[in-house]
Each structure stands twice: as C-alpha cells, then as structure tokens.
Design a protein around this motif. Sequence first.
Motif, PDB file in Angstrom:
ATOM      1  N   UNK A  35       0.774  -1.188  -0.010  1.00  0.00           N
ATOM      2  CA  UNK A  35      -0.062   0.001   0.085  1.00  0.00           C
ATOM      3  C   UNK A  35       0.852   1.259   0.108  1.00  0.00           C
ATOM      4  N   UNK A  36       1.840   1.120   0.838  1.00  0.00           N
ATOM      5  CA  UNK A  36       2.745   2.628   0.878  1.00  0.00           C
ATOM      6  C   UNK A  36       3.698   2.438  -0.157  1.00  0.00           C
ATOM      7  N   UNK A  37       4.287   1.265  -0.731  1.00  0.00           N
ATOM      8  CA  UNK A  37       5.204   1.243  -1.869  1.00  0.00           C
ATOM      9  C   UNK A  37       4.588   2.064  -2.892  1.00  0.00           C
ATOM     10  N   UNK A  38       3.417   1.930  -3.244  1.00  0.00           N
ATOM     11  CA  UNK A  38       2.807   2.491  -4.576  1.00  0.00           C
ATOM     12  C   UNK A  38       2.676   4.222  -4.202  1.00  0.00           C
ATOM     13  N   UNK A  39       2.972   4.531  -2.925  1.00  0.00           N
ATOM     14  CA  UNK A  39       3.217   5.966  -2.742  1.00  0.00           C
ATOM     15  C   UNK A  39       2.245   6.232  -1.624  1.00  0.00           C
ATOM     16  N   UNK A  40       1.807   7.433  -1.467  1.00  0.00           N
ATOM     17  CA  UNK A  40       1.063   7.883  -0.278  1.00  0.00           C
ATOM     18  C   UNK A  40      -0.120   7.279  -0.332  1.00  0.00           C
ATOM     19  N   UNK A  41      -0.696   6.856   1.189  1.00  0.00           N
ATOM     20  CA  UNK A  41      -1.954   6.355   1.514  1.00  0.00           C
ATOM     21  C   UNK A  41      -2.411   6.544   2.919  1.00  0.00           C
ATOM     22  N   UNK A  42      -3.775   6.583   2.688  1.00  0.00           N
ATOM     23  CA  UNK A  42      -4.268   6.832   4.037  1.00  0.00           C
ATOM     24  C   UNK A  42      -5.191   5.467   4.127  1.00  0.00           C
ATOM     25  N   UNK A  43      -4.987   4.901   5.296  1.00  0.00           N
ATOM     26  CA  UNK A  43      -5.796   3.597   5.610  1.00  0.00           C
ATOM     27  C   UNK A  43      -6.585   3.717   6.744  1.00  0.00           C
ATOM     28  N   UNK A  44      -7.872   3.464   6.484  1.00  0.00           N
ATOM     29  CA  UNK A  44      -8.748   3.373   7.422  1.00  0.00           C
ATOM     30  C   UNK A  44      -9.373   2.211   7.770  1.00  0.00           C
TER      31      UNK A  44
END
Length: 187
Positions: A35-44
């Motif tokens: 998820x973060x390897x693809x770039x910025x991420x908000x995980x809810x």
Amino acid sequence: MKEKIENIQNKIDILSLKRLTVLSEKNDIIPFSSFWEKGQVIIIFIRHFGCPSCKAHVSDIWNQQSKLKNKRIIFIGNGQPSMIKGFKEEINSPSVEIYTDPSLETFEACGLKRGLRYLMNFKSIKSLLDLKRRGYDMSSWDDQLGDKTQMGGVIVLKKPGVLLYHFVSSYLGDFDSSKDWKTVDIS
C-alpha cells in the motif's frame, strides 16, 4: 498535525506490517507494505462489515473523496473476503478500495483497540442510536462479517513505511473528527 512525526513512529509496529498481509475481495493475498510502496496512502480501519457506524463512515469519506486532493484511500475490515462485495453494495460504492484482515494482525500492529468494554458503553450506545436515526442499521449478524469487539482507526503512511498520522477509535462511532489526516502532506 497534533504530534510531530518522530513522536508517533512508535505507535505502530512497522516491522510487523512489512511482513503482514490482507485479503482482497477475490481472496487474493496482498502484502500490507504494498500500500505505501505505491506511494502515499490513507488507511482507514473499519470495525466489521455489518457495523452501521462503519457503513456511515465509509460512505461519508467516499463522498468527500474529491476534496481529498487525489489521496489514495484504502479501507480494511476484518470479516471474510466474501463479505466485501455486499458491504460495497450496501454503501452504494462499488469502486471503493476495501480489503480485509480476519486474523486482526494488522489491527494489532497498528495499535487499534479491541474488547467488549469499547463496544458496550454509553458513547457506543448513543452513537448507535444516532446512526439508527440517520438510517444506518446493523446487518443481520453473521460471524463472517468480522469481530464485533474490534475498533477502527486511521493511519497515514508514506514510503518506506513512515507513519505520518495515527488515530485509534475508543467506541463504536468514534471517528476522527479532526481534519489532520485529510490535510497531512503525504507526498
């Protein structure tokens, strides 16, 4: 942001998150770190797929997506993968990106709360009544929907697994009302 980045790094177990996986709707195994390897991420993290507060929360956030300046948003529940499709249909959002972790390991690694005391309290009951007035109701209970005692939260990560924001729910319907995670610079 409420806390400086260096003060929040210890709130999650990033080494565990780098080895943990979640499941897609089709039961594909997805490395959490992707998820973060693809770039910025908000995980809810949502409580479970039958939770009325989760339905309201995901719908509210997904409806505000255009205001979030093209930030990638991922939702993670903890029921069986086969429950994701029905959840998306209930909230009328077929394109929302939802995964699941029935093992609850990613929830634990992110420091999220779990237990009956978080579910059975005055704030949870009040929130449930408010949600019912808004038209959100509990689904018929099925263990495949997830763990009822698991609470949710929000994390914001960027490459290479740097935690920028952390919020932990303490009761059913406890959503982060601050705008911090929506405005954090995760580029």
